[in-house]
Design a protein around this motif. Structure first.
Motif, PDB file in Angstrom:
ATOM      1  N   SER A 287      -8.636  23.480 -17.709  1.00 36.70           N
ATOM      2  CA  SER A 287      -8.927  22.650 -16.549  1.00 36.70           C
ATOM      3  C   SER A 287      -9.835  23.489 -15.647  1.00 36.70           C
ATOM      4  N   ALA A 288     -10.436  22.865 -14.640  1.00 39.15           N
ATOM      5  CA  ALA A 288     -11.336  23.609 -13.753  1.00 39.15           C
ATOM      6  C   ALA A 288     -10.599  24.747 -13.037  1.00 39.15           C
ATOM      7  N   LEU A 289      -9.409  24.461 -12.498  1.00 40.24           N
ATOM      8  CA  LEU A 289      -8.682  25.487 -11.756  1.00 40.24           C
ATOM      9  C   LEU A 289      -8.125  26.564 -12.680  1.00 40.24           C
ATOM     10  N   ALA A 290      -7.729  26.182 -13.901  1.00 39.42           N
ATOM     11  CA  ALA A 290      -7.253  27.180 -14.856  1.00 39.42           C
ATOM     12  C   ALA A 290      -8.388  28.121 -15.233  1.00 39.42           C
TER      13      ALA A 290
ATOM     14  N   LEU B 280      -9.730  20.955   1.672  1.00 34.14           N
ATOM     15  CA  LEU B 280      -9.383  22.056   2.566  1.00 34.14           C
ATOM     16  C   LEU B 280     -10.131  23.330   2.196  1.00 34.14           C
ATOM     17  N   ALA B 281     -10.299  23.595   0.890  1.00 37.43           N
ATOM     18  CA  ALA B 281     -11.044  24.780   0.466  1.00 37.43           C
ATOM     19  C   ALA B 281     -12.531  24.633   0.795  1.00 37.43           C
ATOM     20  N   ALA B 282     -13.084  23.439   0.569  1.00 35.48           N
ATOM     21  CA  ALA B 282     -14.508  23.219   0.828  1.00 35.48           C
ATOM     22  C   ALA B 282     -14.808  23.313   2.323  1.00 35.48           C
ATOM     23  N   LEU B 283     -13.955  22.738   3.145  1.00 35.63           N
ATOM     24  CA  LEU B 283     -14.163  22.816   4.592  1.00 35.63           C
ATOM     25  C   LEU B 283     -14.030  24.260   5.087  1.00 35.63           C
ATOM     26  N   SER B 284     -13.090  24.982   4.521  1.00 33.45           N
ATOM     27  CA  SER B 284     -12.929  26.385   4.892  1.00 33.45           C
ATOM     28  C   SER B 284     -14.192  27.182   4.577  1.00 33.45           C
ATOM     29  N   ALA B 285     -14.799  26.890   3.429  1.00 37.30           N
ATOM     30  CA  ALA B 285     -16.041  27.571   3.046  1.00 37.30           C
ATOM     31  C   ALA B 285     -17.179  27.233   4.004  1.00 37.30           C
ATOM     32  N   GLU B 286     -17.085  26.078   4.662  1.00 39.70           N
ATOM     33  CA  GLU B 286     -18.093  25.660   5.633  1.00 39.70           C
ATOM     34  C   GLU B 286     -17.755  26.132   7.043  1.00 39.70           C
TER      35      GLU B 286
ATOM     36  N   TRP C 239     -18.117  12.787   5.260  1.00 45.94           N
ATOM     37  CA  TRP C 239     -18.320  14.162   4.766  1.00 45.94           C
ATOM     38  C   TRP C 239     -18.037  14.189   3.262  1.00 45.94           C
ATOM     39  N   THR C 240     -18.783  15.027   2.563  1.00 45.32           N
ATOM     40  CA  THR C 240     -18.520  15.239   1.138  1.00 45.32           C
ATOM     41  C   THR C 240     -18.493  16.731   0.847  1.00 45.32           C
ATOM     42  N   SER C 241     -17.658  17.133  -0.074  1.00 39.58           N
ATOM     43  CA  SER C 241     -17.566  18.538  -0.471  1.00 39.58           C
ATOM     44  C   SER C 241     -18.588  18.855  -1.556  1.00 39.58           C
ATOM     45  N   GLY C 242     -18.614  20.110  -1.949  1.00 39.42           N
ATOM     46  CA  GLY C 242     -19.380  20.492  -3.121  1.00 39.42           C
ATOM     47  C   GLY C 242     -18.712  19.957  -4.375  1.00 39.42           C
ATOM     48  N   LEU C 243     -19.423  20.036  -5.491  1.00 41.37           N
ATOM     49  CA  LEU C 243     -18.946  19.472  -6.745  1.00 41.37           C
ATOM     50  C   LEU C 243     -17.910  20.372  -7.413  1.00 41.37           C
ATOM     51  N   LEU C 244     -16.824  19.762  -7.852  1.00 40.57           N
ATOM     52  CA  LEU C 244     -15.826  20.437  -8.685  1.00 40.57           C
ATOM     53  C   LEU C 244     -16.055  19.949 -10.106  1.00 40.57           C
TER      54      LEU C 244
ATOM     55  N   VAL D  83     -13.273  28.223  -7.908  1.00 45.07           N
ATOM     56  CA  VAL D  83     -12.931  29.591  -7.500  1.00 45.07           C
ATOM     57  C   VAL D  83     -12.508  29.618  -6.030  1.00 45.07           C
ATOM     58  N   ALA D  84     -13.186  28.839  -5.188  1.00 46.43           N
ATOM     59  CA  ALA D  84     -12.829  28.786  -3.764  1.00 46.43           C
ATOM     60  C   ALA D  84     -11.405  28.270  -3.579  1.00 46.43           C
ATOM     61  N   ILE D  85     -11.023  27.265  -4.355  1.00 50.39           N
ATOM     62  CA  ILE D  85      -9.663  26.729  -4.272  1.00 50.39           C
ATOM     63  C   ILE D  85      -8.645  27.786  -4.687  1.00 50.39           C
ATOM     64  N   VAL D  86      -8.916  28.457  -5.812  1.00 53.17           N
ATOM     65  CA  VAL D  86      -7.986  29.471  -6.322  1.00 53.17           C
ATOM     66  C   VAL D  86      -7.836  30.611  -5.318  1.00 53.17           C
ATOM     67  N   ARG D  87      -8.929  31.041  -4.733  1.00 55.65           N
ATOM     68  CA  ARG D  87      -8.864  32.137  -3.763  1.00 55.65           C
ATOM     69  C   ARG D  87      -8.096  31.722  -2.516  1.00 55.65           C
ATOM     70  N   GLN D  88      -8.296  30.479  -2.070  1.00 59.00           N
ATOM     71  CA  GLN D  88      -7.562  30.024  -0.885  1.00 59.00           C
ATOM     72  C   GLN D  88      -6.071  29.926  -1.178  1.00 59.00           C
ATOM     73  N   GLU D  89      -5.729  29.423  -2.361  1.00 58.52           N
ATOM     74  CA  GLU D  89      -4.333  29.325  -2.725  1.00 58.52           C
ATOM     75  C   GLU D  89      -3.686  30.719  -2.850  1.00 58.52           C
ATOM     76  N   THR D  90      -4.440  31.656  -3.414  1.00 55.96           N
ATOM     77  CA  THR D  90      -3.936  33.017  -3.558  1.00 55.96           C
ATOM     78  C   THR D  90      -3.714  33.661  -2.198  1.00 55.96           C
ATOM     79  N   ALA D  91      -4.667  33.445  -1.271  1.00 58.86           N
ATOM     80  CA  ALA D  91      -4.541  34.009   0.073  1.00 58.86           C
ATOM     81  C   ALA D  91      -3.347  33.410   0.795  1.00 58.86           C
TER      82      ALA D  91
END
Length: 312
Positions: free
Chosen positions: A99-102, A165-171, A239-244, A301-309
């Motif tokens: 999967s993308a997150l895996a 939430l991850a995409a907005l955080s990156a912005e 608003w739209t996020s980047g592509l997953l 990767v942004a999602i995984v890093r946010q979840e890890t943090a």
């Protein structure tokens, strides 16, 4: 005479050296082919829930990969993505279907994997992006979000919670999972009901998009809201996020380039040349496989890093 003698001696030495080199080269064993180095090419896959250690059409899939690579192939069925990631990071499998997150987790875990291809939908969509949608202008813009009630899917929902939430955080827009203006719904459908029923001013949802980031709108939150009777004209995406990108088929980075080439050619032609095998390999996205690159998984990767943090 002495000079001619020295010249002849040098020429004789060159001839002897060349002959010796030729003899030694002929005597050395041929360099091992990458197939010999690997022995058996192992492909890791996670079984469907309730499937145990079985995968439908496994014998057919094994033959197809073996023919593409010209070597023995074996499928390794992992109990979950965590086990699959560990198997590829340790080198027990050379190839894995994620999967993308895996995949993003595997990339963060060892930095030793790279995507080859990822599936495409029949309408050209290659992934999803998150959207913030309002009805009848209840939310004027993203900047006013904290003073309104925003419906959001359960915390583990990718398109409706993790991705926005991850995409907005990156912005630079930091929103905590427990922000008071977020109205957490029991499901994505329940979140849509909150917007349609007037219990929320806006909703974090999702939509499919193609490689250029254009919405296909064949399905997703807006399509679902219209299906329950909300007029298209009353809905506005703020608003739209980047592509997953959809999850990839990934190999270890140290795999021989020829093996990567053979696999890429095999997979990108699979839908057109052997559609029944494609259907065994990819049951969700019917448009075939397209090449994928590491940059396609920046949002994952942004999602995984946010979840890890958030867990530290």
């Amino acid at each position: 005479m002495a000079r001619r003698g020295k010249t002849a001696a040098r020429q004789a030495l060159k001839i002897c050296a060349a002959a010796l080199a030729a003899y030694c080269t002929a005597s050395w064993p041929a360099r091992a082919d990458w197939r010999d180095d690997i022995g058996t090419f192992r492909i890791g896959i996670v079984a469907e829930p309730g499937g145990g250690n079985t995968v439908p059409g496994l014998a057919r899939l094994t033959d197809a990969y073996a023919n593409a690579l010209g070597m023995k192939v074996e499928f390794v069925v992992a109990r979950d993505y965590a086990a699959l990631i560990e198997a590829q990071a340790s080198g027990r499998v050379q190839y894995a279907i994620y999967s993308a997150l895996a995949y993003a987790t595997a990339s963060e875990r060892c930095g030793c994997v790279e995507p080859l291809v990822a599936p495409v939908d029949a309408d050209g969509a290659v992934g999803i992006r998150s959207i913030l949608v309002t009805r009848d202008g209840r939310l004027p813009d993203l900047a006013a979000i904290a003073s309104h009630r925003i419906a959001i899917a359960p915390a583990e929902n990718v398109g409706g919670a993790l991705l926005p939430l991850a995409a907005l955080s990156a912005e630079g827009v930091k929103i905590a999972q427990d922000s008071p203006f977020l109205a957490r719904a029991a499901s994505a459908t329940a979140a849509e009901t909150m917007l349609s029923g007037g219990e929320a001013d806006a909703l974090f949802g999702w939509e499919p998009a193609d490689a250029e980031g254009r919405s296909t709108r064949s399905e997703g939150t807006v399509a679902r809201l219209e299906a329950v009777g909300i007029p298209e004209a009353s809905l506005r995406v703020l608003w739209t996020s980047g592509l997953l990108r959809y999850g990839p088929h990934a190999v270890r980075s140290d795999l021989d380039p020829e093996a990567k080439r053979r696999l890429t050619v095999f997979l990108t032609n699979l839908k057109s040349q052997t559609p029944d095998v494609y259907d065994l390999l990819e049951a969700t996205h019917s448009g075939g496989f397209g090449p994928a690159a590491q940059k396609d998984y920046a949002m994952a990767v942004a999602i995984v890093r946010q979840e890890t943090a958030g867990q530290e």
